[in-house]
Design a protein around this motif. Structure first.
Motif, mmCIF file in Angstrom:
data_model
loop_
_atom_site.group_PDB
_atom_site.id
_atom_site.type_symbol
_atom_site.label_atom_id
_atom_site.label_comp_id
_atom_site.label_asym_id
_atom_site.label_seq_id
_atom_site.Cartn_x
_atom_site.Cartn_y
_atom_site.Cartn_z
ATOM 1 N N ASP A 190 0.856 -1.188 0.000
ATOM 2 C CA ASP A 190 0.000 0.000 0.000
ATOM 3 C C ASP A 190 0.893 1.238 0.000
ATOM 4 O O ASP A 190 2.127 1.135 0.007
ATOM 5 C CB ASP A 190 -0.931 0.004 1.208
ATOM 6 N N ASP A 206 1.588 3.329 2.256
ATOM 7 C CA ASP A 206 2.450 3.466 3.430
ATOM 8 C C ASP A 206 3.801 2.796 3.217
ATOM 9 O O ASP A 206 4.798 3.184 3.829
ATOM 10 C CB ASP A 206 1.780 2.854 4.665
ATOM 11 N N GLY A 207 3.841 1.804 2.326
ATOM 12 C CA GLY A 207 5.080 1.086 2.068
ATOM 13 C C GLY A 207 6.133 1.904 1.355
ATOM 14 O O GLY A 207 7.296 1.499 1.273
ATOM 15 N N GLU A 253 7.344 4.633 2.369
ATOM 16 C CA GLU A 253 8.195 5.310 3.346
ATOM 17 C C GLU A 253 9.595 4.699 3.358
ATOM 18 O O GLU A 253 9.759 3.485 3.484
ATOM 19 C CB GLU A 253 7.585 5.213 4.740
ATOM 20 N N ARG A 305 2.593 -7.666 3.326
ATOM 21 C CA ARG A 305 2.160 -7.210 4.660
ATOM 22 C C ARG A 305 2.700 -8.127 5.752
ATOM 23 O O ARG A 305 3.141 -7.670 6.805
ATOM 24 C CB ARG A 305 0.642 -7.141 4.722
#
Length: 328
Positions: A66, A68-69, A71, A129
């Motif tokens: 997603d 957020d990955g 970062e 995940r």
């Protein structure tokens, strides 16, 4: 090394444990199967190159579950990159952006850019995940061989080379992701795929497609021989040329086979063939599986030229490389 093939939650758990210990794991995506390692673990990433026999100057794509990955992977997201990611991710797209200092050189082949992909395959996203880290991965095959679209294909190439293959069924798209370079002033398609140049128009306006000579590869599939069966392969520019090439090869005892669309297969008479379907999407989904099957039963492969437009243009990018550019 013993290679195990697993499905379901046990596969995800085992895969995450192996990634955490610095190992490599094959996993499904909607495009082709990938051979993954922790993108922040440079030593683990080197095991990918060893398992594949892949040149170290051929960069890898980093897979995230997603947004957020992202970062720690990129130094910034250009406006255009953000737009194409919102439009086409998750899906068969890789976006090249400037990398962060945290990404090892072994992932990017020493370049200051990194390719980011968010697969849509539910098993791929669950696997990433479970790992809790971005996964660097090329296709899960020996370097230069046909890309795998099933766990069986992976096992044929990687048995004894890797500890685990996560079986997620057959891939829906069937060829590698489109790669678009958003690190330059003009968005540039470096590798065509199921997301075509025409599909970018509403988001970016005009995009260009790389046509030059590759000195330094910014993306996989640009510099080296790829997608090649173990026997001689050619591309037929028409139905009659396919039939002629087949008949000549048969006279020479080469055990020929034709890979073609349903329409062309109907015109081949008794000649041995593999039908890859009638729609562009079917041809795309089935082409690698057809090449895998063909190399096992034939000594000379003749593949139809499916056309230069849209998805079939992307398919032909792969087929022409598999044939080394040879046409009949």
């Amino acid at each position: 090394m013993r290679t195990v093939v697993l499905k379901g939650e046990d596969a995800l758990k085992k895969g995450a444990e192996l990634i955490a210990s610095g190992e490599v794991v094959a996993f499904p995506t909607e495009t082709v199967y990938g051979l993954g390692a922790d993108a922040f673990n440079g030593e683990a990433v080197k095991k990918i190159f060893a398992a594949k026999g892949r040149p170290s100057d051929n960069p890898l794509i980093v897979h995230v579950a997603d947004a957020d990955g992202l970062e720690g992977l990129v130094s910034g997201i250009p406006e255009g990159a953000r737009a194409v990611m919102e439009k086409f991710m998750p899906g068969p797209l890789t976006v090249i952006m400037k990398k962060s200092a945290k990404v090892p050189d072994s992932v990017t082949a020493g370049l200051d850019t990194v390719g980011i992909r968010m697969p849509s395959h539910p098993v791929a996203r669950a696997f990433i995940r479970a790992c809790g880290t971005p996964i660097a991965a090329p296709s899960a095959n020996r370097s230069t061989h046909i890309s795998p679209t099933s766990a069986e294909h992976v096992f044929e190439d990687m048995d004894g080379r890797i500890p685990l293959i996560i079986d997620g069924g057959e891939c829906e798209v069937g060829i590698e992701s489109t790669i678009i370079d958003m690190s330059t002033d003009v968005p540039t398609i470096l590798r065509p795929g199921a997301i075509t140049a025409e599909m970018f128009a509403d988001v970016l306006g005009a995009v260009r497609t790389f046509k030059g000579k590759v000195v330094v590869a910014k993306a996989p599939g640009m510099k080296y021989k790829h997608y090649a069966p173990s026997c001689e392969t050619v591309v037929a520019l028409g139905t009659e040329s396919a039939k002629t090439a087949y008949d000549e090869a048969e006279k020479q005892g080469k055990k020929p086979l034709i890979i073609a669309s349903s329409r062309v297969c109907d015109a081949l008479g008794e000649r041995t063939r593999i039908d890859v379907g009638s729609t562009d999407e079917e041809i795309c989904r089935n082409i690698y599986a057809a090449l895998h099957k063909a190399e096992k039963i034939a000594g000379f492969i003749i593949c139809e030229h499916f056309g230069d437009k849209g998805i079939c243009g992307s398919v032909m990018n792969r087929v022409m490389k598999s044939a080394g550019g040879k046409t009949v």
